[in-house]
Design a protein around this motif. Sequence first.
Motif, PDB file in Angstrom:
ATOM      1  N   GLY A 163       0.782  -1.225   0.000  1.00  0.00           N
ATOM      2  CA  GLY A 163       0.000   0.000   0.000  1.00  0.00           C
ATOM      3  C   GLY A 163       0.815   1.276   0.000  1.00  0.00           C
ATOM      4  N   TYR A 164       2.143   1.179   0.109  1.00  0.00           N
ATOM      5  CA  TYR A 164       2.981   2.375   0.082  1.00  0.00           C
ATOM      6  C   TYR A 164       3.119   2.876  -1.354  1.00  0.00           C
ATOM      7  N   GLY A 165       3.180   4.177  -1.525  1.00  0.00           N
ATOM      8  CA  GLY A 165       3.280   4.724  -2.871  1.00  0.00           C
ATOM      9  C   GLY A 165       3.554   6.203  -2.850  1.00  0.00           C
ATOM     10  N   LEU A 166       3.678   6.781  -4.038  1.00  0.00           N
ATOM     11  CA  LEU A 166       3.889   8.217  -4.170  1.00  0.00           C
ATOM     12  C   LEU A 166       2.618   8.957  -3.778  1.00  0.00           C
ATOM     13  N   GLN A 167       2.797  10.132  -3.192  1.00  0.00           N
ATOM     14  CA  GLN A 167       1.646  10.914  -2.742  1.00  0.00           C
ATOM     15  C   GLN A 167       1.844  12.372  -3.127  1.00  0.00           C
ATOM     16  N   ALA A 168       0.794  12.983  -3.619  1.00  0.00           N
ATOM     17  CA  ALA A 168       0.836  14.397  -3.984  1.00  0.00           C
ATOM     18  C   ALA A 168       0.884  15.261  -2.734  1.00  0.00           C
ATOM     19  N   GLY A 169       1.305  16.516  -2.923  1.00  0.00           N
ATOM     20  CA  GLY A 169       1.411  17.449  -1.808  1.00  0.00           C
ATOM     21  C   GLY A 169       2.746  17.295  -1.116  1.00  0.00           C
ATOM     22  N   TYR A 170       3.819  17.709  -1.798  1.00  0.00           N
ATOM     23  CA  TYR A 170       5.177  17.399  -1.350  1.00  0.00           C
ATOM     24  C   TYR A 170       5.444  17.797   0.091  1.00  0.00           C
ATOM     25  N   PHE A 171       5.196  19.041   0.441  1.00  0.00           N
ATOM     26  CA  PHE A 171       5.553  19.503   1.786  1.00  0.00           C
ATOM     27  C   PHE A 171       4.583  19.020   2.866  1.00  0.00           C
ATOM     28  N   ASP A 172       3.420  18.507   2.454  1.00  0.00           N
ATOM     29  CA  ASP A 172       2.531  17.878   3.430  1.00  0.00           C
ATOM     30  C   ASP A 172       3.134  16.592   3.983  1.00  0.00           C
ATOM     31  N   LEU A 173       4.059  15.986   3.239  1.00  0.00           N
ATOM     32  CA  LEU A 173       4.683  14.745   3.704  1.00  0.00           C
ATOM     33  C   LEU A 173       5.496  14.955   4.975  1.00  0.00           C
ATOM     34  N   PHE A 174       5.905  16.186   5.231  1.00  0.00           N
ATOM     35  CA  PHE A 174       6.793  16.470   6.354  1.00  0.00           C
ATOM     36  C   PHE A 174       6.037  17.082   7.528  1.00  0.00           C
ATOM     37  N   ARG A 175       4.744  16.805   7.557  1.00  0.00           N
ATOM     38  CA  ARG A 175       3.923  17.137   8.707  1.00  0.00           C
ATOM     39  C   ARG A 175       3.738  15.873   9.546  1.00  0.00           C
ATOM     40  N   GLU A 176       3.133  16.028  10.686  1.00  0.00           N
ATOM     41  CA  GLU A 176       2.985  14.909  11.619  1.00  0.00           C
ATOM     42  C   GLU A 176       1.910  13.926  11.168  1.00  0.00           C
ATOM     43  N   GLU A 177       0.983  14.383  10.339  1.00  0.00           N
ATOM     44  CA  GLU A 177      -0.114  13.529   9.918  1.00  0.00           C
ATOM     45  C   GLU A 177       0.401  12.340   9.089  1.00  0.00           C
ATOM     46  N   ALA A 178      -0.311  11.221   9.175  1.00  0.00           N
ATOM     47  CA  ALA A 178       0.086  10.012   8.450  1.00  0.00           C
ATOM     48  C   ALA A 178      -0.072  10.215   6.946  1.00  0.00           C
ATOM     49  N   ASP A 179       0.755   9.520   6.180  1.00  0.00           N
ATOM     50  CA  ASP A 179       0.672   9.555   4.720  1.00  0.00           C
ATOM     51  C   ASP A 179       1.132   8.210   4.180  1.00  0.00           C
ATOM     52  N   ASN A 180       0.889   7.980   2.896  1.00  0.00           N
ATOM     53  CA  ASN A 180       1.212   6.698   2.282  1.00  0.00           C
ATOM     54  C   ASN A 180       2.666   6.583   1.845  1.00  0.00           C
ATOM     55  N   GLU A 181       3.418   7.673   1.920  1.00  0.00           N
ATOM     56  CA  GLU A 181       4.817   7.632   1.494  1.00  0.00           C
ATOM     57  C   GLU A 181       5.769   7.236   2.613  1.00  0.00           C
TER      58      GLU A 181
END
Length: 540
Positions: free
Chosen positions: A249-267
């Motif tokens: 289920g891991y993969g690329l995710q849009a919203g580059y700088f959102d990846l470096f927030r505390e919220e969970a993401d697929n990346e």
Amino acid sequence: MKKSRLTLCVLAAMSLIGLSSCTDLEIEETDSIISTGFQGLADPASTVDELYNRLNGQYGDQANLYALSEVTTDAALIPTRGADWGDNGLWRVLHSHSWNGQHQFIITVFNQFNGNQLLASQILDSRSNPTPNDVGEASLIRAFSMWIILDLYGQVPFRDTALPSSTLPEVLTGQAAVDFILTDLDAAIANLPNVPAGSGEANGRGSVAAAKYLKAKVLLNKHVYLETSPDSSDMAQVVSLVDEIASEGYGLQAGYFDLFREEADNETIWSLASSTGNRIFNGLHYNSTSQSGGGWNGFSTLAEYYDLFEGDENSNRYDADGVTPLDGQEERRGGVPPVGLAFTGEAGTFDGDGDGIQDGSNVGFGFLINQQFAPDGTPLNDRQGAPLTFKRDFQDGTGASSFINNDETTGIRVMKYNPRFNDNGQVNHEIVFRYADAHLMKAEAMFRSGGDPTSMVNELRTLRNATPLGTVSEQNLIDERGRELFAEIWRRNDLIRFNQFGKDWLFKDSGSVGNDTYNKFPIPPAQLLANPNLVQNPGY
């Protein structure tokens, strides 16, 4: 920062390891009964927690591992600004490639990660009665720590806890070191849990996906450690491992700088509960934010690195919506907020995280250049009252290019973990392994085994608002890694694998250009005396 941040950094690192993980891998009396040797741990699970606590501090520090991985490259440098960041040249010699075995960061990293692997070995000793999960966690951290030592120093001292404590650690190099690490990773894969992508459970603990990622990373770099050419079967394994991670289920995710927030993401494959404060404040000017921690006004990047990104080299702005980059730039380059813009909340305030509270920061994303602004959009000044404009060049008072005698505004700054998303300016969440890296590792493995990675690279570039490439060359691959993974502790490793660590860049010593001596750090002299099985790396 009146004198420097060095004392703070080194003391913090020392307090984390307490100097207990000494480089000759001695067993401490608190670990066992010295007279009879190691007898096992009473509570291996709590020791696993201790290992993670160590990693949190080691990985989050802007000195030591981060400095050896980023400041030694074209991606980061710390110019001396008056009396700030001089530190007797401690930072400058890393960027210029003129270090020696007495460098404090080189000594500390050797201590820290060898100490980690010894503690992990004690957990894995059958006399400690570890649970399967303990085995998985300790195997992952031991593999990670030993890989860091192999990658940085080329040889790994290993103490077998079953042997008397007076026995000198053996030293693993080349194939033997790689095989040991891969065996640990197979044990981690067999014992760790599968953590669902996007669940947030990857923060602070290991998983099958994390172990597979690290196994792919080791195989991708294996030819460097063996001093051979890439092996097609190793590259095939890299591709398979990345595909297995994607199947979870891991993969690329849009919203580059959102990846470096505390919220969970697929990346995010693996993150640590490391405070992001060092990443936030080390490059910001003293006046950039009123949040706790302030700005330390040190770390910058080279203009040539900034120019790897699409966009006007002299401008880096967001549109009035605070989301859309201007000047033809790609998303990853980020931007500086427009004059007077409140990204969310009422006009004249800045509520970056949308909680209704005015934040003490109006810091931009990515690479910060030119005029910087206060939360209400007012242009900021430096401490002398001049406009706070971050500049491309490093110059002394006469306008000459200089590594020393810089003013407060020289150098483009870097911001990935933005303080505007947390009212305290930082969170305990720093990414270690990310799927976009795995995606590019797969593309590189395909390329090194004769395949065409163009569509894979363009998939990522399109997601990041960058122009697709017609064909992808080896240079395109290293450049894409530089754009996607800046400030994530991969630049040195990447440059060495692409045979570019010896290339010339601003303020690099001419004698180190093209010199492969610096591909490995020296073994600290005290450790050569403590363990005659260690051999100093050539050229030191």
